[in-house]
Design an enzyme around this catalytic site. Structure first.
Site, short mmCIF file in Angstrom:
data_model
loop_
_atom_site.label_atom_id
_atom_site.label_comp_id
_atom_site.label_asym_id
_atom_site.label_seq_id
_atom_site.Cartn_x
_atom_site.Cartn_y
_atom_site.Cartn_z
N ASP A 6 0.87 -1.17 0.00
CA ASP A 6 0.00 0.00 0.00
C ASP A 6 0.90 1.22 0.00
O ASP A 6 1.61 1.48 0.98
CB ASP A 6 -0.89 -0.02 1.25
CG ASP A 6 -1.85 1.17 1.31
OD1 ASP A 6 -1.67 2.14 0.54
OD2 ASP A 6 -2.78 1.13 2.14
N THR A 10 -10.49 1.87 -18.41
CA THR A 10 -10.24 1.27 -17.10
C THR A 10 -11.38 1.59 -16.15
O THR A 10 -12.25 2.42 -16.46
CB THR A 10 -8.93 1.80 -16.47
OG1 THR A 10 -9.08 3.21 -16.21
CG2 THR A 10 -7.75 1.59 -17.39
N ASN A 32 2.84 2.48 -10.76
CA ASN A 32 1.58 2.51 -11.50
C ASN A 32 0.39 2.91 -10.64
O ASN A 32 -0.61 3.39 -11.16
CB ASN A 32 1.34 1.13 -12.11
CG ASN A 32 -0.02 1.02 -12.77
OD1 ASN A 32 -0.21 1.48 -13.89
ND2 ASN A 32 -0.97 0.41 -12.07
N TYR A 82 -6.35 15.57 -9.81
CA TYR A 82 -5.68 14.52 -10.57
C TYR A 82 -4.63 15.13 -11.50
O TYR A 82 -3.48 14.69 -11.53
CB TYR A 82 -6.70 13.72 -11.36
CG TYR A 82 -6.08 12.60 -12.18
CD1 TYR A 82 -5.78 11.38 -11.59
CD2 TYR A 82 -5.80 12.77 -13.54
CE1 TYR A 82 -5.22 10.35 -12.33
CE2 TYR A 82 -5.25 11.74 -14.29
CZ TYR A 82 -4.95 10.53 -13.68
OH TYR A 82 -4.39 9.52 -14.41
N LYS A 108 -0.42 14.72 -11.35
CA LYS A 108 0.41 14.15 -12.41
C LYS A 108 1.48 15.14 -12.87
O LYS A 108 2.58 14.74 -13.25
CB LYS A 108 -0.47 13.70 -13.58
CG LYS A 108 -1.38 12.52 -13.23
CD LYS A 108 -0.61 11.32 -12.71
CE LYS A 108 -1.49 10.11 -12.49
NZ LYS A 108 -0.75 8.94 -11.96
#
Length: 244
Positions: A62, A202, A89, A167, A171
């Site tokens: 984790d 996904t 990932n 998000y 990134k």
């Protein structure tokens, strides 16, 4: 070092792009550790690939839990003594769609950064000693085209109107961290790069997307297997360099 003697670890690998990254690395002959927060899910996914004759083993990890990271490092060191490839990932998208940039709650920002940025950094820092024991260490950080500040600033770009702020900014931070660490590692045997997998179907995006998970994993795998002439500190999709 040829692929059949390499040891890789992929975080967030029980499904989607991560699982396909494990599959493709294993198909290339790399002994690959399939890491997931839930050990049972990781074991189940690894067993499925093992039945296909692939060199895969499960490991619990984790990225938001320091004790879990430390335990994973000890396990890899005890089993293998080194790590050749780390694919960061694991990631989440929890922005509330429909809310403006300024309206996203601070809890959304904290949760996003805990996994996408701080978890990635903590995991990388913890495994760096084992990567330094490799003859050719490789780190791949899974970012996104949505992390490109250049494209977000360009009204003509395809992502200009796609503002998922926590998000996206997480990134961008991953990209910036990659550049900083690449500088530190520039004279070492380790190479680090960041990638955009593509717009992949996904669970994270509700199954929407333009390509499937196997296609989405290809850039991570390509950068994980580069030779000594390969890039360090770059931002890629497939063979294409992306604007920061």
């Amino acid at each position: 070092m040829n692929a059949t003697s390499k040891i890789a670890l992929v975080t967030g690998a029980t499904r989607g792009i991560g699982l396909e990254t494990v599959r493709q690395l294993a198909e290339a002959g790399v002994h690959t550790l399939l890491a997931g927060r839930d050990r049972q899910k990781a074991v189940a996914a690894a067993l499925t690939l093992q039945t296909q004759g692939l060199p895969v083993e499960a490991i619990a990890l984790d990225v938001t839990d320091a004790d879990s990271i430390a335990a994973a490092v000890r396990e890899v060191e005890q089993r293998h003594g080194r790590l050749d490839i780390l694919v960061n990932n694991a990631g989440i998208l929890v922005d509330e769609f429909g809310r403006k940039v300024s309206e996203q709650g601070i809890d959304v920002w904290r949760k996003t950064f805990d996994t996408n940025v701080f978890g990635l950094i903590a995991t990388t820092q913890a495994f760096l000693p084992l990567l330094h024991k490799s003859d050719a260490g490789r780190i791949v950080n899974v970012s996104s085209l949505l992390g490109s500040m250049a494209l977000h600033s360009d009204p003509a770009s395809p992502i200009y109107d796609f503002k998922v702020p926590a998000y996206n900014v997480s990134k961008s931070a991953v990209n910036a961290w990659t550049v900083q660490l690449a500088y530190e590692l520039r004279d070492s045997r380790i190479k680090i790069n960041t990638i955009h997998p593509g717009y992949v179907k996904t669970d994270m995006n509700g199954g929407e997307g333009e390509i499937d998970a196997p296609a989405g994993a290809r850039t991570s795998v390509r950068l994980a297997l580069i030779d000594d002439a390969g890039p360090n500190g770059g931002y890629f999709h497939q063979d294409q360099s992306l604007p920061w």
